[in-house]
Design a protein around this motif. Sequence first.
Motif, short mmCIF file in Angstrom:
data_model
loop_
_atom_site.label_atom_id
_atom_site.label_comp_id
_atom_site.label_asym_id
_atom_site.label_seq_id
_atom_site.Cartn_x
_atom_site.Cartn_y
_atom_site.Cartn_z
N ILE A 1 1.20 9.40 -4.87
CA ILE A 1 0.36 9.20 -6.05
C ILE A 1 0.88 8.05 -6.90
CG2 ILE A 1 -0.52 10.28 -8.17
CD1 ILE A 1 -0.15 12.98 -6.79
N THR A 2 2.17 8.11 -7.21
CA THR A 2 2.77 7.06 -8.02
C THR A 2 4.26 7.02 -7.79
OG1 THR A 2 3.03 6.21 -10.28
CG2 THR A 2 3.11 8.59 -10.01
N LEU B 1 -2.93 25.08 1.43
CA LEU B 1 -1.93 24.85 0.38
C LEU B 1 -2.09 23.44 -0.15
CD1 LEU B 1 1.16 26.31 2.29
CD2 LEU B 1 -0.25 27.49 0.60
N ASN B 2 -2.15 23.29 -1.47
CA ASN B 2 -2.21 21.98 -2.11
C ASN B 2 -1.16 21.94 -3.21
OD1 ASN B 2 -4.69 20.72 -0.87
ND2 ASN B 2 -5.60 22.58 -1.67
N VAL B 3 -0.23 20.99 -3.11
CA VAL B 3 0.83 20.89 -4.11
C VAL B 3 1.06 19.42 -4.47
CG1 VAL B 3 2.01 22.98 -3.31
CG2 VAL B 3 2.65 20.75 -2.36
N VAL B 4 1.63 19.21 -5.65
CA VAL B 4 2.10 17.89 -6.06
C VAL B 4 3.61 18.01 -6.20
CG1 VAL B 4 2.09 16.14 -7.86
CG2 VAL B 4 -0.04 17.30 -7.23
N MET B 5 4.34 17.10 -5.57
CA MET B 5 5.78 17.26 -5.46
C MET B 5 6.50 15.93 -5.69
SD MET B 5 7.75 18.77 -2.13
CE MET B 5 6.50 20.04 -2.05
N GLU C 1 0.83 -1.20 0.00
CA GLU C 1 0.00 0.00 0.00
C GLU C 1 0.87 1.25 0.00
OE1 GLU C 1 -4.20 -1.37 1.97
OE2 GLU C 1 -2.95 0.08 2.99
N ARG C 2 0.37 2.30 -0.60
CA ARG C 2 1.14 3.53 -0.73
C ARG C 2 1.20 4.29 0.60
NH1 ARG C 2 -1.81 5.38 -6.36
NH2 ARG C 2 -0.92 3.75 -7.67
N LEU D 1 5.93 10.53 -6.71
CA LEU D 1 5.17 11.77 -6.86
C LEU D 1 4.13 11.81 -5.74
CD1 LEU D 1 5.15 14.12 -8.91
CD2 LEU D 1 3.25 12.95 -10.06
N TYR D 2 4.17 12.86 -4.92
CA TYR D 2 3.32 12.96 -3.74
C TYR D 2 2.34 14.12 -3.85
CZ TYR D 2 6.41 9.72 -1.23
OH TYR D 2 7.13 8.62 -0.83
#
Length: 200
Positions: free
Chosen positions: A198-199, A161-165, A75-76, A122-123
Amino acid sequence: MKYAKGQNSDNSSTEIPLLDNQNMPLVALFDTTKLNEVLKIAIQKTVEDTMNEMIPRIKQAVIDDIGYEPGREKERPAFTASLTTTQYFGGNGVVKFDKVWLNMGRAYDHETGLFTAPKMGLYSISTTVMSNHNSYLHCDLWKNNEKLVRAFGNDLSTGTLNVVMALKMNDTVYVKHTGGSAGKNLWRSRSTFSEYLITE
């Protein structure tokens, strides 16, 4: 003590002397076959009850130790945490979201406020912080020693705040209050911090 003749060799019965008078014993013969069966059933039930009570405790101890349930290793990593008390800052300080609702992989440390990426990928990262009455809100999202984005406001203001990092293994992400003036975040789940792989 003398016993009557004819005692069974398979121990399915036993002779109990009741009276021994002038070498003329009076003997009662009891069948122990059913007694043995009752004892066997009682012992089995005791063992089963004990195991049924111990298994959940053992399972929970394993989950607490490794951070996820056995069989769910793939699981992630993911966590969600919130504040349950008002935190005061006289300047800079990492916001420690103390109530952990989810912590797959135990990557978030509520004592330091740091999320440490357990693997490269990728988070999705999100935080919401809220200032208290008559207080300033200067909160930044940090990656390692790099300041990324800021939420600003005052007097019961909310910043989200919402980011993909993209993170490497052992990169740290945290929310930090910055600025020269003292500030504080409101309590009771009005301020949250969460992250999800995410992946890979």
